[in-house]
Design an enzyme around this catalytic site. Structure first.
Site, PDB file in Angstrom:
ATOM      1  N   GLU A  81       0.798  -1.219   0.000  1.00 36.54           N
ATOM      2  CA  GLU A  81       0.000   0.000   0.000  1.00 36.54           C
ATOM      3  C   GLU A  81       0.834   1.274   0.000  1.00 36.54           C
ATOM      4  OE1 GLU A  81       0.006  -1.649   4.287  1.00 36.54           O
ATOM      5  OE2 GLU A  81      -0.305  -2.401   2.269  1.00 36.54           O
ATOM      6  N   ASP A 119      14.358  20.350 -32.030  1.00 32.67           N
ATOM      7  CA  ASP A 119      14.368  21.496 -32.918  1.00 32.67           C
ATOM      8  C   ASP A 119      15.787  22.050 -32.958  1.00 32.67           C
ATOM      9  OD1 ASP A 119      12.999  23.556 -34.490  1.00 32.67           O
ATOM     10  OD2 ASP A 119      13.529  24.867 -32.832  1.00 32.67           O
ATOM     11  N   ASP A 176      11.032  25.079 -29.014  1.00 30.30           N
ATOM     12  CA  ASP A 176      10.797  26.353 -28.348  1.00 30.30           C
ATOM     13  C   ASP A 176       9.722  27.190 -29.011  1.00 30.30           C
ATOM     14  OD1 ASP A 176      12.092  26.966 -30.658  1.00 30.30           O
ATOM     15  OD2 ASP A 176      13.662  28.195 -29.764  1.00 30.30           O
ATOM     16  N   ASP A 234       6.320  23.897 -32.568  1.00 34.12           N
ATOM     17  CA  ASP A 234       6.732  22.665 -31.892  1.00 34.12           C
ATOM     18  C   ASP A 234       5.649  22.106 -30.976  1.00 34.12           C
ATOM     19  OD1 ASP A 234       9.344  22.796 -32.963  1.00 34.12           O
ATOM     20  OD2 ASP A 234       9.892  24.272 -31.458  1.00 34.12           O
ATOM     21  N   ASN A 256       6.385  -8.815   1.018  1.00 33.63           N
ATOM     22  CA  ASN A 256       4.977  -9.162   1.191  1.00 33.63           C
ATOM     23  C   ASN A 256       4.697 -10.607   0.790  1.00 33.63           C
ATOM     24  OD1 ASN A 256       4.863  -6.500   1.874  1.00 33.63           O
ATOM     25  ND2 ASN A 256       3.217  -5.954   0.483  1.00 33.63           N
ATOM     26  N   ASN A 306       3.759  -4.754   7.927  1.00 30.56           N
ATOM     27  CA  ASN A 306       3.683  -3.871   6.764  1.00 30.56           C
ATOM     28  C   ASN A 306       3.905  -2.420   7.141  1.00 30.56           C
ATOM     29  OD1 ASN A 306       3.137  -6.019   5.074  1.00 30.56           O
ATOM     30  ND2 ASN A 306       1.461  -4.974   4.040  1.00 30.56           N
ATOM     31  N   ASP A 321       7.223  -1.424   5.335  1.00 27.44           N
ATOM     32  CA  ASP A 321       6.851  -0.865   4.031  1.00 27.44           C
ATOM     33  C   ASP A 321       6.960   0.642   3.985  1.00 27.44           C
ATOM     34  OD1 ASP A 321       6.316  -3.420   3.370  1.00 27.44           O
ATOM     35  OD2 ASP A 321       4.250  -3.103   2.719  1.00 27.44           O
TER      36      ASP A 321
END
Length: 941
Positions: free
Chosen positions: A322, A364, A661, A665, A727, A766, A770
């Site tokens: 999670e 470019d 720029d 573009d 896990n 956890n 975690d």
């Protein structure tokens, strides 16, 4: 070609008619026919009534604006990710577990797990909302580019009106410094030049005139048209408006932006796939575990079935990492901060990772690979060539010129309408960039004093028909006048009868003319823009007019070659990109020769192969796909061509980073997986359409950002490797513990649920492992070898097959170590023990936590030993320390002992748990050593 819509003539035609074309191409009509076709008198303009009627038909001269997405909708969209939805469900399940326990005995504390998951979800949504939830501002930026006011002729009277009130058929007057308010066909032009770099990519101002065009003409070649959003550099003119609002060339680009969907980045797609797979895995795990408990324990009573369901759900929640969304967001956010220090401003978090997986940087030329400043590179005189490469940046004032070269540069600076204004450490050019380059070259080479001796008396201006300009000057302390002339080399040479050689003037022989023409052709072919310069001495009081022959019998001084030079650091950046397996592609509106020369100088392409916009138009999609695999330089391209090139690269399976720029573009920036805009010279449009903005306009910054992106993705994989293997270990402990309960010494009474770990203990693991350790992995220092590897394949997910095997191996070892401790602490089983179930669970609980803390060292690489750079990440060791303190708190604090059903452990118990848990690190090190040996053998073979 611009075509005249039939609905523009008069006000009686309907809106439907306005969308039909007569087929007449306005560039090919003479001025009188243009006025007639548009129903206007070119002298008196439209009447007020007609203008009002046309405004009702055509609408305001403004770009269409999308309604902004409401804030609550943008916030809600942050929860649409499958993994986020899974976490919301997990929080609800965890809250239900807590509620049942609270109702059952009233002793449950606050729902820490549910609150933690919800906090993670909210944090993730908030950061995504701030970083990514932005309205479509590119079209709004285009709209801001429109001129605020326009000078128009109506009812025979010149007046100034808001540009939004212009209609097709209006007669407008334009002059130097004006922003063009709408697309218009010129009917008069005097020395008119327009800067169209933001629309076409052409770095040199374009000469404009009212002459008819013959044959097909690309956007940049329509010399008798001016376009909305561009600017007049010099001269003046009169035009008839042919298109307003969304029908202008600028409007077409706005429409392309609207139609171009946002691309899903590889990371977004990979995490979405992972979320779906984890969701399915959670359901399977929950169902399988519940069925296993019911069958093995022979559960038949309702309370026991309910306990079984809650345990299965709790384990399913624990199986989901999670913390992953928040940790990924944190990793990207920290990468954003590091990139900002390297002059790359990230507008969208996922763009950081995507840039690291780019196969192609489609750039470019003007302002990106080059400095967007015309610079004199060479002066060719009778005695040879004088290279000014050392003065490209205007800092070398010790260039020694021959008298011939000095005279040539002096003439170019005198026949000049530009001006220089000092600004901090560099001059600002006001006027034509080409003329500004001549002034800077004269200043750089020490001709300021010589220029100060001359006073201009008169001039014969440049025009597209004349292709030259003359200035008549008086020199202090010298009798007579000096005529200085510059222009197209062939035009200048045709008006010369002599040339300067040393301090003398000699007749121009046919052989010398041929040599000058050959030198000009050679330099022009190498991408230089060439000018010829000449002068003539005349008596005081001479008549100054072209018809009086003032521009005849000139002394040829030489050729001046100039070009927008490449950035000094761009070549090294291109080489670094190539070493990283990234191909650089140049896409520009400039001349093919110029593009090829710059590409060769930068190392982008040495074969001289260039594909032009006209050729692209002639190619079928499959032919273009083949062409973009071979060609790396594209010239004379329009915005639609850029989109086709990007799409062609993408169809070849390549991840494209598009830099630019200008307005032209913007559609390609939006279409590419990653759009990179220039922050200094870039337009609002390009910045709004881009994912990353470079604050220093430095191509080298892109390569630095690539390195940062690769490091971030590598760290995300480290986090996944760690979370999923840890896990998985928890899931295997529970599943195998239940299946092997009699063998391990867990002897439940009939109908009773006996588990190796309690649901609250699983959730605590956890919470402890975690969080901080995974976040510390997200800021692990970059691997120095990251830029020596090829880009990640487009179809490769976040998890690879090799990672999957590693995760399974670590999970199995973790489960084995934990169950071994459980068995050794209980009486009976394979290893005889003497402890109580509470003691055995506490030992197993602690061993599993320690296994995961050892595993965090494993997770730093799938192949490299944990010893390499072991102490380089101080945050990792701090996170391990915090996790150990939290585990100690749950083991020794009375209130937590009660909530988590733990007992106190001795130092010997801790050492035993740590010794067993270290097997996870030892066996993974052995596996990595085998993998490295195998790879080395395969490479040697």
């Amino acid at each position: 070609m611009v075509r005249i819509p039939s609905g523009q003539i008069g006000s009686g035609d309907g809106a439907d008619a306005a969308d039909r074309e007569t087929g007449r191409e306005i560039e090919r009509l003479p001025p009188g026919a243009v006025a007639a076709a548009l129903g206007v008198d070119a002298v008196s303009g439209l009447s007020r009534d007609e203008a009002r009627a046309r405004a009702g038909l055509w609408g305001p001269n403004a770009l269409r604006v999308r309604p902004p997405v409401l804030a609550w909708r943008r916030l809600l969209a942050q929860f649409a990710d499958p993994l986020v939805l899974l976490l919301v469900a997990a929080a609800a399940i965890s809250a239900g577990l807590w509620l049942r326990e609270a109702v059952a005995d009233g002793s449950a504390g606050p729902p820490f797990e549910a609150l933690a998951i919800l906090a993670i979800v909210v944090l993730n949504a908030a950061m995504g909302f701030i970083q990514e939830a932005r309205a479509e501002r590119a079209v709004a930026a285009l709209r801001r580019m429109s001129a605020a006011r326009a000078r128009v002729v109506r009812d025979g009277i010149r007046r100034e009106i808001p540009a939004t009130e212009l209609v097709p058929g209006d007669v407008i007057r334009i002059e130097e410094g004006d922003a063009i308010p709408a697309d218009a066909r010129l009917i008069e032009a005097s020395a008119l030049r327009a800067g169209e770099a933001t629309l076409t990519g052409e770095s040199v101002p374009v000469a404009k005139d009212a002459a008819l065009l013959a044959g097909e003409a690309s956007l940049g070649s329509r010399r008798n048209m001016v376009f909305s959003g561009t600017a007049i550099v010099s001269g003046r003119g009169v035009g008839i408006v042919t298109a307003t609002g969304m029908r202008t060339e600028l409007g077409r680009i706005a429409g392309m932006l609207e139609e171009t969907p946002e691309e899903t980045t590889p990371l977004q797609a990979a995490l979405a796939r992972l979320g779906r797979r984890l969701g399915l895995a959670v359901l399977v795990i929950a169902a399988a575990l519940a069925a296993t408990i019911v069958l093995v324990e022979e559960i038949c009573t309702l309370p026991a079935l309910l306990d079984t369901l809650i345990v299965a759900v709790a384990l399913a929640v624990a199986a989901v990492p999670e913390g992953l969304p928040a940790i990924v967001t944190a990793a990207l956010s920290l990468g954003v901060l590091r990139m900002a220090r390297r002059h790359a401003i990230v507008r969208r978090l996922a763009a950081v990772e995507t840039l690291g997986s780019a196969d192609v940087i489609a750039s470019d030329k003007t302002g990106t690979l080059t400095r967007n400043a015309m610079t004199v590179r060479v002066v060719v005189t009778a005695s040879g060539r004088c290279l000014l490469d050392g003065a490209l940046n205007g800092q070398d004032h010790d260039i020694r010129l021959s008298g011939e070269a000095e005279a040539a540069l002096l003439a170019g600076a005198l026949a000049n309408d530009a001006a220089l204004q000092e600004h901090e450490d560099h001059p600002i050019i006001h006027g034509d960039p080409t003329e500004g380059a001549l002034l800077i070259a004269a200043r750089t080479t020490g001709l300021d004093a010589a220029l100060g001796r001359f006073v201009r008396l008169d001039e014969i201006p440049f025009s597209s028909e004349r292709r030259r300009m003359s200035a008549v000057c008086r020199e202090a302390g010298r009798d007579g006048l000096l005529v200085a002339l510059k222009g197209a080399p062939d035009v200048v040479l045709a008006r010369c009868t002599r040339e300067r050689v040393g301090d003398q003037e000699r007749p121009l022989t046919p052989e010398r003319r041929e040599a000058i023409v050959a030198a000009n052709a050679g330099l022009a072919g190498s991408g230089l823009r060439m000018l010829g310069v000449a002068h003539r001495r005349m008596p005081e009081g001479s008549r100054i007019a072209p018809e009086d022959g003032v521009e005849q019998d000139l002394v040829f001084l030489g050729l001046i070659g100039m070009r927008d030079p490449p950035r000094s650091e761009a070549r090294e950046a291109v080489a670094r990109a190539r070493a990283a397996g990234i191909r650089s592609v140049m896409i520009t509106g400039d001349h093919p020769n110029t593009a090829a020369a710059v590409a060769a100088e930068l190392g982008i392409a040495a074969d001289g192969a260039v594909l032009t916009g006209d050729r692209i138009d002639a190619l079928a999609p499959e032919e273009l796909d083949e062409a973009v695999r071979r060609v790396s330089v594209f010239a004379r391209v329009a915005p639609a061509h850029k989109l086709r090139i990007v799409r062609g690269l993408q169809r070849n399976g390549l991840v494209v980073a598009m830099t630019g720029d200008g307005v032209n573009d913007a559609p390609a920036l939006k279409a590419a997986e990653i759009g990179i805009a220039m922050g200094v010279t870039g337009t609002d449009v390009s910045r709004e359409a881009a994912d990353i903005v470079l604050s220093d306009d430095n191509f080298a910054t892109i390569v630095a950002a690539v390195e940062e992106g690769r490091a971030i993705f590598s760290n995300i994989r480290k986090v996944l490797r760690y979370l999923l293997s840890s896990n998985l270990g928890e899931v295997m402990v529970m599943a195998l513990g239940i299946v092997l309960a009699p063998v391990l010494g867990l002897a439940p009474s009939p109908g009773e649920v006996v588990l190796p770990l309690l649901a609250t203990q699983i959730l605590w693991i956890n919470f402890v492992t975690d969080g901080a350790p995974a976040l510390a992995l997200a800021v692990d220092p970059a691997d120095p070898a990251a830029m020596a590897q090829a880009p990640r394949p487009r179809g490769e997910g976040v998890l690879t097959g090799a990672m999957g095997w590693s995760i399974a191996f670590v999970g199995l070892v973790t489960a084995s170590c934990s169950l071994f401790v459980l068995d050794s602490c209980l009486p009976g089983g394979l290893v005889e023990g003497t402890g109580s179930p509470a003691y055995a669970r506490t030992m197993t609980f602690t061993t599993l936590v320690l296994c995961q803390l050892f595993n965090v060292l494993n997770a730093r690489s799938g192949e490299v030993s944990a010893r390499d750079g072991l102490f380089r990440n101080r945050w990792l060791w701090a996170a391990i320390g915090v996790s150990l303190l939290l585990q100690a708190a749950v083991v020794y604090t009375p209130i937590l002992q009660q909530g988590f059903m733990t007992v106190s452990l001795s130092l010997g118990d801790w050492l035993f748990c740590a010794g067993v848990a270290s097997i996870v690190l030892i066996l993974e090190e052995l596996r990595k050593a085998v993998v490295r040996t195998w790879r080395a053998a395969a490479a040697a073979a």
